[in-house]
Design an enzyme around this catalytic site. Structure first.
Site, PDB file in Angstrom:
ATOM      1  N   ASP A  51     -21.951  -8.483  12.310  1.00  0.00           N
ATOM      2  CA  ASP A  51     -22.995  -9.507  12.154  1.00  0.00           C
ATOM      3  C   ASP A  51     -23.440  -9.565  10.694  1.00  0.00           C
ATOM      4  OD1 ASP A  51     -24.375  -7.148  12.094  1.00  0.00           O
ATOM      5  OD2 ASP A  51     -25.825  -7.673  13.650  1.00  0.00           O
ATOM      6  N   SER A  52     -22.824  -8.725   9.834  1.00  0.00           N
ATOM      7  CA  SER A  52     -22.991  -8.871   8.386  1.00  0.00           C
ATOM      8  C   SER A  52     -22.455 -10.234   7.952  1.00  0.00           C
ATOM      9  CB  SER A  52     -22.273  -7.739   7.630  1.00  0.00           C
ATOM     10  OG  SER A  52     -20.943  -7.603   8.097  1.00  0.00           O
ATOM     11  N   ASP A  90     -19.372  -7.753  16.867  1.00  0.00           N
ATOM     12  CA  ASP A  90     -20.774  -7.324  16.927  1.00  0.00           C
ATOM     13  C   ASP A  90     -21.554  -8.228  17.867  1.00  0.00           C
ATOM     14  OD1 ASP A  90     -21.720  -5.084  15.615  1.00  0.00           O
ATOM     15  OD2 ASP A  90     -21.901  -6.068  13.663  1.00  0.00           O
ATOM     16  N   LYS A 120     -19.663  -4.241  19.791  1.00  0.00           N
ATOM     17  CA  LYS A 120     -20.491  -3.188  19.165  1.00  0.00           C
ATOM     18  C   LYS A 120     -21.957  -3.585  19.304  1.00  0.00           C
ATOM     19  CE  LYS A 120     -20.735  -2.438  14.495  1.00  0.00           C
ATOM     20  NZ  LYS A 120     -22.165  -2.659  14.216  1.00  0.00           N
ATOM     21  N   GLU A 122     -26.110  -2.106  18.452  1.00  0.00           N
ATOM     22  CA  GLU A 122     -26.921  -1.167  17.658  1.00  0.00           C
ATOM     23  C   GLU A 122     -28.008  -0.531  18.523  1.00  0.00           C
ATOM     24  OE1 GLU A 122     -28.549  -3.098  14.227  1.00  0.00           O
ATOM     25  OE2 GLU A 122     -26.592  -3.741  13.489  1.00  0.00           O
ATOM     26  N   GLU A 189     -24.376   4.916  10.385  1.00  0.00           N
ATOM     27  CA  GLU A 189     -24.647   4.232   9.116  1.00  0.00           C
ATOM     28  C   GLU A 189     -25.770   4.922   8.352  1.00  0.00           C
ATOM     29  OE1 GLU A 189     -24.933  -0.028   9.341  1.00  0.00           O
ATOM     30  OE2 GLU A 189     -25.572  -0.206   7.251  1.00  0.00           O
TER      31      GLU A 189
END
Ligand code: KIV
Length: 274
Positions: A51-52, A90, A120, A122, A189
């Protein structure tokens, strides 16, 4: 430099096996067909459509604005490019936090419409029910702990995480819960290298590899944002980032040479004309 690259398609089983055999796992982000083709051909094990993309592709300052449909659109191109790498998509902010049902619905939609191999998410214990339900639905899940950029407003910035004992203990606990739930890998991270090493050792009994970014070299593998490591993202140079190329300069030189050639009519020349 050339590396020996396995040519058959990557699976989550192979990713786990690589870690068990002590082979480091390489992961990079990609957001489009052309660059993903190069990344795949060069032998990366996993491609993350992160999602960057919200920052790198859309120019936002945060990852929060990107949507499920925008992530699917980008991932389709990456999936068409990936002949060998495992493609992880993501799940964006808001797509898995509301309820387990909504998390499963979005994960299934993202897998069906994008063609990715895994999702993925978070977070730790607080999103465990969502992770369990997604895995039960047959979707492989990669966890993400430490600095979780979707929670930047709660964390108060992008600094190093788990420096203190309490946060480090919670991270160890969260990592174990995620591995027990069946995550096939966990991204760590921006946490201290020693802690990442401890987590990696602890997760070995679950055969759950760790993929570090800003987490030292004791993890099972590494991930970087492609545009950052290629030196395309000018002005972004945190301590953990290595520039493996300086493409911003190359692109600017090529473009200014093109502009000059158009202006002085040297492009196109006779050979470049019909
Ligand atoms: O979105 C992303 O690119 C990521 C990596 C930084 C791990 O989550």
């Amino acid at each position: 430099m050339s590396v020996h690259v396995q040519t058959s398609r990557m699976t989550t089983t192979k990713i786990r096996q690589m870690a068990a055999e002590g082979e480091k796992i390489s992961m990079l982000t990609s957001y489009d067909f052309t660059l993903a083709s190069l990344v795949d051909e060069a032998g990366v094990d996993m491609i993350l459509v992160g999602d960057s993309a919200s920052n790198i592709v859309c120019g936002n300052s945060y990852t929060l604005p990107i949507t499920v449909d925008e992530m699917i659109f980008l991932t389709k191109g990456v999936v068409r490019a990936a002949q060998r790498a495992l493609v992880v998509i993501d799940m964006p902010f808001g797509s898995y936090q509301v309820s387990e049902e909504e998390a499963v619905r979005n994960a299934v939609k993202m897998m069906k419409e994008s063609g990715a191999d895994a999702v993925k998410l978070e977070g730790g214990e607080e999103i465990l029910p969502a992770i369990r339900h997604i895995i039960q639905a047959g979707v492989p899940v990669c966890g993400h702990l430490g600095l979780t950029p979707q929670s930047v407003n709660q964390l108060g910035g992008y600094g190093l995480r788990a420096k203190g004992e309490a946060e480090a203990e919670k991270l160890m606990h969260d990592a174990e819960l995620l591995a027990q739930a069946g995550c096939f890998a966990i991204v760590l991270e921006k946490i201290p290298a020693a802690l990442a090493g401890e987590v990696t050792k602890m997760l070995a009994k679950y055969n759950c590899p760790t993929i570090g970014i800003g987490a030292g070299n004791l993890t099972s593998g590494q991930v970087l944002v492609l545009h950052d490591m290629l030196g395309l993202n000018q002005g972004f140079k945190p301590k953990f980032l290595r520039h493996f190329a300086s493409l911003a300069e190359s692109v600017k030189n090529a473009v200014s040479t093109y502009v000059a050639a158009v202006k002085d009519s040297s492009f196109p020349n006779a050979e470049e004309s019909y």
